[in-house]
Design a protein around this motif. Structure first.
Motif, PDB file in Angstrom:
ATOM      1  N   LEU A 205      24.746  37.672  31.088  1.00 29.90           N
ATOM      2  CA  LEU A 205      25.416  38.797  31.749  1.00 29.90           C
ATOM      3  C   LEU A 205      26.007  38.408  33.102  1.00 29.90           C
ATOM      4  O   LEU A 205      27.166  38.756  33.379  1.00 29.90           O
ATOM      5  CB  LEU A 205      24.445  39.971  31.903  1.00 29.90           C
ATOM      6  CG  LEU A 205      25.063  41.254  32.489  1.00 29.90           C
ATOM      7  CD1 LEU A 205      26.259  41.718  31.664  1.00 29.90           C
ATOM      8  CD2 LEU A 205      24.013  42.363  32.571  1.00 29.90           C
ATOM      9  N   PRO A 206      25.281  37.671  33.983  1.00 29.10           N
ATOM     10  CA  PRO A 206      25.904  37.232  35.240  1.00 29.10           C
ATOM     11  C   PRO A 206      27.145  36.381  35.017  1.00 29.10           C
ATOM     12  O   PRO A 206      28.143  36.523  35.733  1.00 29.10           O
ATOM     13  CB  PRO A 206      24.800  36.430  35.933  1.00 29.10           C
ATOM     14  CG  PRO A 206      23.536  36.982  35.380  1.00 29.10           C
ATOM     15  CD  PRO A 206      23.851  37.337  33.961  1.00 29.10           C
ATOM     16  N   LEU A 207      27.101  35.500  33.989  1.00 32.02           N
ATOM     17  CA  LEU A 207      28.247  34.641  33.713  1.00 32.02           C
ATOM     18  C   LEU A 207      29.431  35.467  33.217  1.00 32.02           C
ATOM     19  O   LEU A 207      30.577  35.273  33.672  1.00 32.02           O
ATOM     20  CB  LEU A 207      27.859  33.588  32.670  1.00 32.02           C
ATOM     21  CG  LEU A 207      28.965  32.606  32.275  1.00 32.02           C
ATOM     22  CD1 LEU A 207      29.431  31.807  33.491  1.00 32.02           C
ATOM     23  CD2 LEU A 207      28.483  31.667  31.174  1.00 32.02           C
ATOM     24  N   VAL A 208      29.150  36.404  32.302  1.00 34.71           N
ATOM     25  CA  VAL A 208      30.214  37.276  31.792  1.00 34.71           C
ATOM     26  C   VAL A 208      30.798  38.122  32.927  1.00 34.71           C
ATOM     27  O   VAL A 208      32.020  38.308  33.030  1.00 34.71           O
ATOM     28  CB  VAL A 208      29.673  38.183  30.670  1.00 34.71           C
ATOM     29  CG1 VAL A 208      30.717  39.226  30.267  1.00 34.71           C
ATOM     30  CG2 VAL A 208      29.279  37.349  29.453  1.00 34.71           C
ATOM     31  N   THR A 209      29.929  38.622  33.786  1.00 37.06           N
ATOM     32  CA  THR A 209      30.386  39.423  34.931  1.00 37.06           C
ATOM     33  C   THR A 209      31.297  38.616  35.832  1.00 37.06           C
ATOM     34  O   THR A 209      32.373  39.086  36.248  1.00 37.06           O
ATOM     35  CB  THR A 209      29.173  39.926  35.742  1.00 37.06           C
ATOM     36  OG1 THR A 209      28.311  40.687  34.895  1.00 37.06           O
ATOM     37  CG2 THR A 209      29.627  40.791  36.899  1.00 37.06           C
ATOM     38  N   LEU A 210      30.893  37.387  36.145  1.00 32.67           N
ATOM     39  CA  LEU A 210      31.693  36.529  37.013  1.00 32.67           C
ATOM     40  C   LEU A 210      33.055  36.244  36.398  1.00 32.67           C
ATOM     41  O   LEU A 210      34.087  36.287  37.082  1.00 32.67           O
ATOM     42  CB  LEU A 210      30.936  35.219  37.278  1.00 32.67           C
ATOM     43  CG  LEU A 210      31.651  34.193  38.166  1.00 32.67           C
ATOM     44  CD1 LEU A 210      31.901  34.762  39.553  1.00 32.67           C
ATOM     45  CD2 LEU A 210      30.836  32.903  38.248  1.00 32.67           C
ATOM     46  N   ILE A 211      33.071  35.978  35.080  1.00 26.45           N
ATOM     47  CA  ILE A 211      34.338  35.675  34.409  1.00 26.45           C
ATOM     48  C   ILE A 211      35.257  36.893  34.421  1.00 26.45           C
ATOM     49  O   ILE A 211      36.450  36.791  34.747  1.00 26.45           O
ATOM     50  CB  ILE A 211      34.065  35.218  32.954  1.00 26.45           C
ATOM     51  CG1 ILE A 211      33.341  33.866  32.955  1.00 26.45           C
ATOM     52  CG2 ILE A 211      35.380  35.117  32.175  1.00 26.45           C
ATOM     53  CD1 ILE A 211      32.917  33.411  31.572  1.00 26.45           C
ATOM     54  N   CYS A 212      34.697  38.071  34.111  1.00 27.78           N
ATOM     55  CA  CYS A 212      35.515  39.289  34.056  1.00 27.78           C
ATOM     56  C   CYS A 212      36.099  39.641  35.418  1.00 27.78           C
ATOM     57  O   CYS A 212      37.296  39.951  35.547  1.00 27.78           O
ATOM     58  CB  CYS A 212      34.684  40.452  33.521  1.00 27.78           C
ATOM     59  SG  CYS A 212      34.208  40.304  31.784  1.00 27.78           S
ATOM     60  N   ILE A 213      35.264  39.588  36.449  1.00 26.41           N
ATOM     61  CA  ILE A 213      35.734  39.920  37.802  1.00 26.41           C
ATOM     62  C   ILE A 213      36.756  38.891  38.282  1.00 26.41           C
ATOM     63  O   ILE A 213      37.762  39.236  38.916  1.00 26.41           O
ATOM     64  CB  ILE A 213      34.540  39.995  38.773  1.00 26.41           C
ATOM     65  CG1 ILE A 213      33.675  41.206  38.441  1.00 26.41           C
ATOM     66  CG2 ILE A 213      35.014  40.086  40.211  1.00 26.41           C
ATOM     67  CD1 ILE A 213      34.374  42.536  38.609  1.00 26.41           C
ATOM     68  N   SER A 214      36.530  37.619  37.966  1.00 25.68           N
ATOM     69  CA  SER A 214      37.467  36.564  38.389  1.00 25.68           C
ATOM     70  C   SER A 214      38.826  36.750  37.724  1.00 25.68           C
ATOM     71  O   SER A 214      39.872  36.606  38.371  1.00 25.68           O
ATOM     72  CB  SER A 214      36.886  35.187  38.043  1.00 25.68           C
ATOM     73  OG  SER A 214      35.671  34.971  38.726  1.00 25.68           O
ATOM     74  N   ILE A 215      38.813  37.071  36.424  1.00 23.99           N
ATOM     75  CA  ILE A 215      40.079  37.290  35.711  1.00 23.99           C
ATOM     76  C   ILE A 215      40.816  38.489  36.291  1.00 23.99           C
ATOM     77  O   ILE A 215      42.029  38.422  36.553  1.00 23.99           O
ATOM     78  CB  ILE A 215      39.814  37.498  34.200  1.00 23.99           C
ATOM     79  CG1 ILE A 215      39.303  36.196  33.571  1.00 23.99           C
ATOM     80  CG2 ILE A 215      41.080  37.978  33.496  1.00 23.99           C
ATOM     81  CD1 ILE A 215      38.900  36.359  32.115  1.00 23.99           C
ATOM     82  N   ALA A 216      40.099  39.599  36.523  1.00 21.36           N
ATOM     83  CA  ALA A 216      40.730  40.800  37.081  1.00 21.36           C
ATOM     84  C   ALA A 216      41.296  40.528  38.467  1.00 21.36           C
ATOM     85  O   ALA A 216      42.418  40.942  38.792  1.00 21.36           O
ATOM     86  CB  ALA A 216      39.708  41.933  37.136  1.00 21.36           C
ATOM     87  N   ALA A 217      40.530  39.805  39.300  1.00 20.76           N
ATOM     88  CA  ALA A 217      40.997  39.502  40.657  1.00 20.76           C
ATOM     89  C   ALA A 217      42.211  38.579  40.626  1.00 20.76           C
ATOM     90  O   ALA A 217      43.190  38.778  41.367  1.00 20.76           O
ATOM     91  CB  ALA A 217      39.865  38.865  41.459  1.00 20.76           C
ATOM     92  N   LEU A 218      42.157  37.559  39.750  1.00 22.83           N
ATOM     93  CA  LEU A 218      43.263  36.608  39.668  1.00 22.83           C
ATOM     94  C   LEU A 218      44.552  37.291  39.208  1.00 22.83           C
ATOM     95  O   LEU A 218      45.635  37.079  39.791  1.00 22.83           O
ATOM     96  CB  LEU A 218      42.890  35.468  38.708  1.00 22.83           C
ATOM     97  CG  LEU A 218      43.970  34.400  38.483  1.00 22.83           C
ATOM     98  CD1 LEU A 218      44.295  33.691  39.795  1.00 22.83           C
ATOM     99  CD2 LEU A 218      43.506  33.395  37.431  1.00 22.83           C
ATOM    100  N   LEU A 219      44.439  38.128  38.185  1.00 21.88           N
ATOM    101  CA  LEU A 219      45.626  38.836  37.687  1.00 21.88           C
ATOM    102  C   LEU A 219      46.187  39.786  38.744  1.00 21.88           C
ATOM    103  O   LEU A 219      47.421  39.904  38.897  1.00 21.88           O
ATOM    104  CB  LEU A 219      45.278  39.618  36.419  1.00 21.88           C
ATOM    105  CG  LEU A 219      44.953  38.780  35.177  1.00 21.88           C
ATOM    106  CD1 LEU A 219      44.544  39.669  34.014  1.00 21.88           C
ATOM    107  CD2 LEU A 219      46.154  37.923  34.783  1.00 21.88           C
ATOM    108  N   THR A 220      45.305  40.444  39.503  1.00 20.79           N
ATOM    109  CA  THR A 220      45.761  41.355  40.558  1.00 20.79           C
ATOM    110  C   THR A 220      46.497  40.602  41.650  1.00 20.79           C
ATOM    111  O   THR A 220      47.547  41.045  42.133  1.00 20.79           O
ATOM    112  CB  THR A 220      44.563  42.110  41.173  1.00 20.79           C
ATOM    113  OG1 THR A 220      43.894  42.840  40.138  1.00 20.79           O
ATOM    114  CG2 THR A 220      45.022  43.068  42.258  1.00 20.79           C
ATOM    115  N   VAL A 221      45.977  39.432  42.036  1.00 20.83           N
ATOM    116  CA  VAL A 221      46.630  38.621  43.070  1.00 20.83           C
ATOM    117  C   VAL A 221      47.982  38.109  42.575  1.00 20.83           C
ATOM    118  O   VAL A 221      48.990  38.159  43.300  1.00 20.83           O
ATOM    119  CB  VAL A 221      45.722  37.441  43.479  1.00 20.83           C
ATOM    120  CG1 VAL A 221      46.481  36.465  44.382  1.00 20.83           C
ATOM    121  CG2 VAL A 221      44.483  37.950  44.201  1.00 20.83           C
ATOM    122  N   LEU A 222      48.010  37.629  41.348  1.00 17.43           N
ATOM    123  CA  LEU A 222      49.277  37.124  40.792  1.00 17.43           C
ATOM    124  C   LEU A 222      50.308  38.246  40.694  1.00 17.43           C
ATOM    125  O   LEU A 222      51.501  38.034  40.959  1.00 17.43           O
ATOM    126  CB  LEU A 222      49.031  36.501  39.412  1.00 17.43           C
ATOM    127  CG  LEU A 222      48.178  35.218  39.394  1.00 17.43           C
ATOM    128  CD1 LEU A 222      47.944  34.744  37.956  1.00 17.43           C
ATOM    129  CD2 LEU A 222      48.867  34.112  40.204  1.00 17.43           C
TER     130      LEU A 222
END
Length: 476
Positions: A7-24
């Motif tokens: 769950l921590p790994l999945v959480t990190l991946i999901c938040i990172s993807i959302a943050a990266l897409l928002t920045v891009l």
């Protein structure tokens, strides 16, 4: 893979993807439909909430509330404006802590060591060392934030319309001096004049230290009880912190967008660089001058510093730190005096952080503070911080009170609280490191530091070995 780590790994991946897409998307590198990007962000936030339910940690929920607040502020700015009242409730609760906490901790810290006369040279040497080193830390913090200017460039559109922001009133030196001394302590408490409360508390503590033991003990017991109670009071209020922080971040991002988050990471980087500079430019040369065996010292403090870093509490590391410094060759009587006293007066990491954060608030508000005003503010923070390093986020209480007394806005501090855990880890570790080094320096200054290995020293619980070490001749 361990199920608990999924769950921590999945959480990190999901938040990172959302943050990266928002920045891009923000920088027009990609072009996704707004609805799709919003759905991705809220999906990541949902996973983060599931992780929070599993973790059930206050620190975790403060970080989660920062993410949720940023989401609400960005996607629903009108709703975010109405949440500001929750952050103000949190602020009012925090302000109620300041005066009794400062009074109790300073009185205990000063009057509790009323035997300084008997301790003699060790007492003034330790206090002189504490004040010199913390003052240097203060100036390093000031220099770092003025060089990085992490708080500048924040878009304040909308903030100035809803919160009164004004620069501190220009004062002459005579005005500053007169402002330090209270004419009515009740008035000082009501107006939040932190420095006046400090002056009253210090004079009160000195007077208490001068009375007989019979008359001093009841008041000292009262202040110790008050201090412990206010720390518990702080812990209770901190349970409301996720709500207050989330509301403040939502309100701030609703007006300014995600731009402020960039400034926060700049502040975090500034703190870590400044603390590293402090270690290399101040603590390392002091250790070399005092002829402290660097490798053995680092090995000795690795355990206590790890505890401090993980728990963000200096007090949690105190027993282990005292034991390790005694193993290193510092006499027990010096460890017993210098280490606890240092936890009240030798807060290197906290002092540096307070200097950074206070000036960051002014920079974020677009207020240009003169060097005189900056020095007065951080000097006030250095005094008010005495005695509160052992409790996580207690420095926030002191910072809020001092910033408000200098007519600076408080909204940047709510943003800082979102990353305060990451900053607290570093500054608490430096507090412990500085106090461990202080015991060795004072012992060397007293001519009683014996860093030579002692046979059987690993088993410090053996009373015979303790006696043997205490009776062993010491080298200067």
């Amino acid at each position: 893979m361990n199920k608990k780590a999924i769950l921590p790994l999945v959480t990190l991946i999901c938040i990172s993807i959302a943050a990266l897409l928002t920045v891009l998307q923000q920088y027009e590198v990609i072009a996704l439909p707004a609805q799709v990007l919003t759905a991705i962000r809220w999906a990541g936030t949902g996973v983060l909430l599931l992780y929070g339910l599993q973790k059930r940690s206050l620190t975790t929920w403060i970080l989660i509330s920062m993410v949720v607040g940023a989401q609400i502020g960005y996607d629903f700015p009108q709703v975010a404006q109405n949440l500001n009242v929750l952050s103000k409730v949190f602020l009012k609760l925090i302000k109620t802590i300041i005066a009794p906490l400062i009074f109790a901790t300073l009185v205990v810290g000063i009057a509790g060591h009323a035997n300084l006369k008997q301790i003699g040279s060790m007492g003034w040497k330790a206090l002189l060392y504490f004040e010199v080193v913390t003052t240097i830390a203060l100036f390093i913090g000031l220099a770092a934030i003025n060089i990085s200017k992490a708080g500048e460039g924040i878009d304040m559109t909308g903030i100035a319309e809803t919160e009164e922001i004004q620069a501190p009133v220009k004062q002459t030196w005579s005005d500053i001096i007169l402002h330090v001394f209270p004419e009515n302590i009740a008035k000082s408490v009501a107006e939040g004049q932190v420095l006046q409360i400090v002056v009253f508390s210090v004079i009160f503590a000195i007077g208490l230290a001068m009375v007989t033991e019979k008359k001093r003990k009841p008041m000292l017991d009262f202040c110790e009880s008050l201090s412990e109670t206010m720390f518990k009071f702080t812990n209770i209020i901190m349970y409301f912190a996720p709500v207050g922080v989330g509301a403040a971040i939502a309100y701030t991002v609703g007006h300014m967008g995600f731009g402020i988050l960039v400034n926060l990471f700049q502040l975090l980087a500034t703190l870590y660089v400044a603390l590293l500079a402090f270690v290399l430019l101040v603590l390392l040369p002091i250790a070399l001058i005092a002829r402290v065996p660097i490798v053995r010292f680092l090995k000795a403090i690795s355990g206590p510093v790890s505890i401090a870093f993980a728990t963000t509490s200096s007090e949690a590391a105190l027993p282990r730190a005292m034991e390790e410094m005694e193993k290193l060759g510092v006499p027990r009587r010096i460890v017993a005096f210098v280490m606890p006293t240092g936890y009240s007066f030798n807060l290197d990491g906290t002092t540096l952080y307070l200097a950074l954060a206070a000036v960051f608030v002014a920079q974020a508000a677009g207020i240009d503070l003169s060097w005189e005003q900056q020095l007065l503010m951080v000097f006030t923070l250095m005094l008010t911080s005495k005695g509160v390093a052992g409790v996580p986020r207690a420095s926030l209480v002191i910072l809020l009170g001092t910033v408000a007394s200098f007519n600076l806005p408080v909204w940047p501090l709510f943003a800082i609280l979102g990353i305060d855990e990451l900053m607290d880890m570093a500054r608490t570790s430096i507090n412990v490191t500085g106090n461990c080094l202080a015991t060795a320096v004072v012992a060397r200054w007293e001519g009683e530091f014996d860093p030579q290995p002692v046979v059987g020293l690993v088993e410090t619980t053996n009373p015979e070995l303790q006696v043997e070490r205490e009776e062993k001749p010491v080298s200067a």
